[in-house]
Structure formats: C-alpha cells, structure tokens
Enzyme design. Structure first.
Site, PDB file in Angstrom:
ATOM      1  N   MET A   1      -6.688  -4.625  -8.432  1.00 14.68           N
ATOM      2  CA  MET A   1      -7.503  -5.440  -9.335  1.00 14.68           C
ATOM      3  C   MET A   1      -8.987  -5.101  -9.146  1.00 14.68           C
ATOM      4  SD  MET A   1      -5.598  -9.026  -9.822  1.00 14.68           S
ATOM      5  CE  MET A   1      -6.036  -9.804  -8.301  1.00 14.68           C
ATOM      6  N   GLY A   2      -9.261  -3.948  -8.523  1.00 14.08           N
ATOM      7  CA  GLY A   2     -10.647  -3.522  -8.378  1.00 14.08           C
ATOM      8  C   GLY A   2     -11.376  -4.212  -7.234  1.00 14.08           C
TER       9      GLY A   2
ATOM     10  N   LEU B   1     -12.904  -2.542  -4.936  1.00 10.42           N
ATOM     11  CA  LEU B   1     -12.144  -1.782  -3.946  1.00 10.42           C
ATOM     12  C   LEU B   1     -12.793  -1.819  -2.567  1.00 10.42           C
ATOM     13  CD1 LEU B   1     -11.205   1.288  -6.163  1.00 10.42           C
ATOM     14  CD2 LEU B   1      -9.908  -0.810  -5.776  1.00 10.42           C
TER      15      LEU B   1
ATOM     16  N   GLY C   1      -9.101  -1.314   2.472  1.00  9.65           N
ATOM     17  CA  GLY C   1      -7.659  -1.595   2.388  1.00  9.65           C
ATOM     18  C   GLY C   1      -7.054  -0.831   1.216  1.00  9.65           C
ATOM     19  N   HIS C   2      -7.722  -0.926   0.053  1.00  9.12           N
ATOM     20  CA  HIS C   2      -7.243  -0.176  -1.120  1.00  9.12           C
ATOM     21  C   HIS C   2      -7.283   1.332  -0.819  1.00  9.12           C
ATOM     22  CE1 HIS C   2      -8.981  -3.856  -3.223  1.00  9.12           C
ATOM     23  NE2 HIS C   2      -7.740  -3.872  -3.624  1.00  9.12           N
TER      24      HIS C   2
ATOM     25  N   GLN D   1      -1.603 -13.637 -13.669  1.00 16.15           N
ATOM     26  CA  GLN D   1      -1.201 -13.997 -12.302  1.00 16.15           C
ATOM     27  C   GLN D   1      -2.147 -15.001 -11.650  1.00 16.15           C
ATOM     28  OE1 GLN D   1      -1.630  -9.798 -10.889  1.00 16.15           O
ATOM     29  NE2 GLN D   1      -2.399 -10.754  -9.017  1.00 16.15           N
TER      30      GLN D   1
ATOM     31  N   GLY E   1       0.271  -3.231  -0.373  1.00 11.77           N
ATOM     32  CA  GLY E   1      -0.139  -3.620   0.972  1.00 11.77           C
ATOM     33  C   GLY E   1       0.733  -4.717   1.565  1.00 11.77           C
ATOM     34  N   GLU E   2       0.960  -4.612   2.884  1.00 16.95           N
ATOM     35  CA  GLU E   2       1.671  -5.681   3.597  1.00 16.95           C
ATOM     36  C   GLU E   2       0.802  -6.932   3.702  1.00 16.95           C
ATOM     37  OE1 GLU E   2       2.808  -3.988   7.343  1.00 16.95           O
ATOM     38  OE2 GLU E   2       4.592  -3.029   6.483  1.00 16.95           O
TER      39      GLU E   2
ATOM     40  N   ASP F   1      -0.216  -8.550   1.293  1.00 17.08           N
ATOM     41  CA  ASP F   1       0.469  -9.433   0.331  1.00 17.08           C
ATOM     42  C   ASP F   1       1.970  -9.218   0.512  1.00 17.08           C
ATOM     43  OD1 ASP F   1      -1.948 -10.388  -1.345  1.00 17.08           O
ATOM     44  OD2 ASP F   1      -2.207  -8.232  -1.206  1.00 17.08           O
TER      45      ASP F   1
HETATM   46  P1  AMP Z   1      -5.536  -6.350  -5.105  1.00 17.10           P
HETATM   47  O1  AMP Z   1      -6.617  -5.519  -5.689  1.00 17.10           O
HETATM   48  O2  AMP Z   1      -6.028  -7.442  -4.208  1.00 17.10           O
HETATM   49  O3  AMP Z   1      -4.529  -6.811  -6.121  1.00 17.10           O
HETATM   50  O4  AMP Z   1      -4.728  -5.396  -4.128  1.00 17.10           O
HETATM   51  C1  AMP Z   1      -4.195  -4.191  -4.570  1.00 17.10           C
HETATM   52  C2  AMP Z   1      -3.280  -3.653  -3.493  1.00 17.10           C
HETATM   53  O5  AMP Z   1      -4.029  -3.475  -2.290  1.00 17.10           O
HETATM   54  C3  AMP Z   1      -2.127  -4.617  -3.152  1.00 17.10           C
HETATM   55  O6  AMP Z   1      -0.959  -3.852  -2.932  1.00 17.10           O
HETATM   56  C4  AMP Z   1      -2.609  -5.269  -1.881  1.00 17.10           C
HETATM   57  O7  AMP Z   1      -1.555  -5.736  -1.055  1.00 17.10           O
HETATM   58  C5  AMP Z   1      -3.351  -4.114  -1.230  1.00 17.10           C
HETATM   59  N1  AMP Z   1      -4.314  -4.603  -0.234  1.00 17.10           N
HETATM   60  C6  AMP Z   1      -5.229  -5.587  -0.399  1.00 17.10           C
HETATM   61  N2  AMP Z   1      -5.910  -5.784   0.753  1.00 17.10           N
HETATM   62  C7  AMP Z   1      -5.399  -4.909   1.659  1.00 17.10           C
HETATM   63  C8  AMP Z   1      -5.671  -4.634   3.033  1.00 17.10           C
HETATM   64  N3  AMP Z   1      -6.602  -5.296   3.717  1.00 17.10           N
HETATM   65  N4  AMP Z   1      -4.959  -3.658   3.644  1.00 17.10           N
HETATM   66  C9  AMP Z   1      -3.990  -2.967   2.962  1.00 17.10           C
HETATM   67  N5  AMP Z   1      -3.685  -3.181   1.669  1.00 17.10           N
HETATM   68  C10 AMP Z   1      -4.375  -4.148   1.029  1.00 17.10           C
END
Ligand code: AMP
Length: 300
Positions: free
Chosen positions: A53-54, A56, A59-60, A84, A171-172, A174
């Site tokens: 969802m940007g 970034l 983690g991303h 969502q 990511g774990e 979530d």
């Molecule tokens: P989001 O942009 O928050 O929807 O996350 C996109 C992807 O990045 C999802 O698969 C998340 O689980 C993963 N993600 C978010 N934060 C982290 C993190 N700290 N470490 C690893 N993966 C992450």
C-alpha cells in the site's frame, strides 16, 4: 541514475495519482492494459510479485529482496485499497508518498511498478470468489476489524488475476493475512506460490510499519513495548498455561490508548491449543491514539 524532477498530485478521495516520468528501465504503469504490454515482454520469465500500500520502508524492501532471489522479474504494486479499511479515518490518514516510493524502488532495481490509476481500474474486473477459511478470518484482526479481510481477499484475488505471478511475497508481520492469502492461492490460484517473509524491525525491535510515520517520538517509545511484551511472553512460554499468559500480558497493554488483544494461537489454523510442543505464536494489537499497531512472535 537520476530521476526526473516531478510534481506529485494525489487525491485520495478520487484515488488518483499523477505519475512522474522516470528515466530508468523500471517501468511504472497505471493501467492493466499497460501492465499486460509489459508482461508480454517477459513472457518466458518467472515473476515475483510484492503487493503493497506504499509508504515503503525496509520491511517492504526486504520482501523485494526475497522476490529478487527467487524470480527473474519483480513487480511491485502500490495501491491503498479502500475496501480493507473498516475505519474511514484510517483510510483518510493512511500515509502516501509516491515520489519517495518510486525513488526507493528505482534503487532496488524493480522491473515493473503497478500503481493503479483509480479504484475502478482494479475493481472493474471483479468476479467475487468464495473461499473456505475454516475460521482463520474470524479471530483477532477479523474480530477487531470487521470486514477488513473481505477487502484484503478481494484486492489480492484481483491483483493475482491481473499480475499472474509465479511467486507472491507477503510479510509475517501480518501473519493472519499471510495465512488467508495462502488459502486464497491454494483454492483459486494453484500456480502461485505464496512466500512468507520475516518481520523487519528497527534497531530497538519495533516492527517497521507505514503507520509508524504517524507516531511522534513519545508514541514510538510506547510502541516498542509491543515487541518487549511479546519477547517477555516467549521467555515464559514453557512455564505457564497459555490462558494465564494471555491474561497477564493483555494487562501489560494498559498503557496503550486502546489495548485490543494479546492471544496465543497455533501457527496454521490459529486455534487455541495448550500443548507446548505444538507450534504457536503470540499476537498483539493495540492503539496509540488513533494509530493501530500489530505484531507477533514465534514462541516455540
Ligand atoms: P502494506 O503496505 O502494509 O500493506 O504491506 C505490504 C506487505 O509488506 C505485506 O505483505 C506486509 O505484511 C509486508 N510488511 C509490512 N511491514 C513489514 C515488516 N516490518 N517486515 C516485513 N514485511 C512487512
């Protein structure tokens, strides 16, 4: 490599974005039709997909690095999916900065970035899917964010149909979402392998999250307690009943504006078990002000 200077215009209510032109082999596409044109150029190559969802962060980027190791072409999507968000204010306040995101992605040598130009670009082709989840969507996040997983299932199914990757990286951080997405793939997208990647953390242990940008310095210090509580629970896991651990560690969330849950569950069905040899994780969710944070840890 230099990016051209450009102006960014985002109107979240219309969910549109004026995209920059970038002088780099990384292709930025806004439409399914342009994405298909790009995909055709790579028809014999394995595709790794990282939906985001940007806003970034590292983690991303760690997901992108896993995708690079496993696949020849890496596609990242950036789409703040309205369906969502159970809380309209959370959607309105969700941080968004496409310029920063594209800067980061071009340094990572991502091949294609898909930034849908509108909500309709994604949802127009929707054919609702039925998925059997055996209750994994009903606990924790499912209970506290009504409708959240319905929106996640909708958008991930659409993105999987549109991008058609061999591998998709989640990511774990979530963890519950990761299990649900594995179920979607198992039932409806058998050719896609969903790969879970470990949570990337700050030096102080705080799980990286786009929402951390909304925390001030004091809030950040408070947020670090989430991982401290999880680690403390892990250290006591073999000595106490899970029911006692859940109760005692939920109590430790009282300094947060809204403590939501502290739960210990089996790692694949998310049911409660007492047998300490069965693989389990502890899950935590709490709000600091309006900012909702989640984290989890492997216990054994
Ligand atoms: P989001 O942009 O928050 O929807 O996350 C996109 C992807 O990045 C999802 O698969 C998340 O689980 C993963 N993600 C978010 N934060 C982290 C993190 N700290 N470490 C690893 N993966 C992450």
């Amino acid at each position: 490599m230099k990016l051209q200077k450009y102006k960014k215009k985002i109107d979240k209510t219309k969910n549109t974005v004026a995209l920059p032109r970038i002088r780099y082999k990384m292709k930025v596409v806004e439409t399914i039709s342009n994405l298909n044109t790009e995909l055709l150029k790579h028809s014999n190559k394995s595709i790794g997909f990282v939906p985001t969802m940007g806003s970034l962060h590292d983690g991303h980027l760690s997901l992108i690095n896993y995708a690079q190791l496993k696949s020849e072409i890496v596609i990242v999507s950036i789409f703040v999916n309205p369906t969502q968000f159970n809380d309209p204010n959370d959607f309105k306040n969700y941080p968004s900065n496409h310029k920063n995101d594209l800067d980061k992605l071009s340094n990572e040598k991502v091949d294609i970035v898909f930034i849908p130009k509108s909500v309709n670009e994604i949802y127009a082709s929707e054919k609702p899917l039925k998925i059997r989840l055996d209750g994994i969507d009903k606990v924790m996040e499912g209970k506290h964010r009504k409708g959240h997983f319905d929106g996640v299932i909708r958008v991930v199914s659409l993105l999987f149909s549109i991008v058609r990757p061999q591998f998709a990286f989640f990511g774990e951080k979530d963890y519950q979402q990761l299990l649900i997405i594995k179920s979607i793939a198992k039932e409806h997208f058998k050719s896609i392998e969903v790969i879970g990647c470990p949570t990337k953390r700050d030096k102080n242990g705080l799980a990286l999250s786009s929402r951390n940008l909304l925390l001030n310095e004091d809030d950040q210090k408070k947020a670090i307690n989430l991982i401290k509580i999880l680690k403390h629970c892990k250290s006591l896991f073999n000595n106490y009943d899970n029911t006692k651990l859940e109760k005692d560690f939920f109590e430790k969330l009282k300094d947060f504006s809204i403590p939501e849950y502290f739960e210990i569950r089996e790692i694949s069905c998310l049911k409660r078990v007492e047998d300490k040899t069965t693989k389990q994780r502890a899950f935590i969710a709490a709000k600091i002000g309006n900012i909702r944070l989640i984290d989890n840890i492997e216990l054994n």
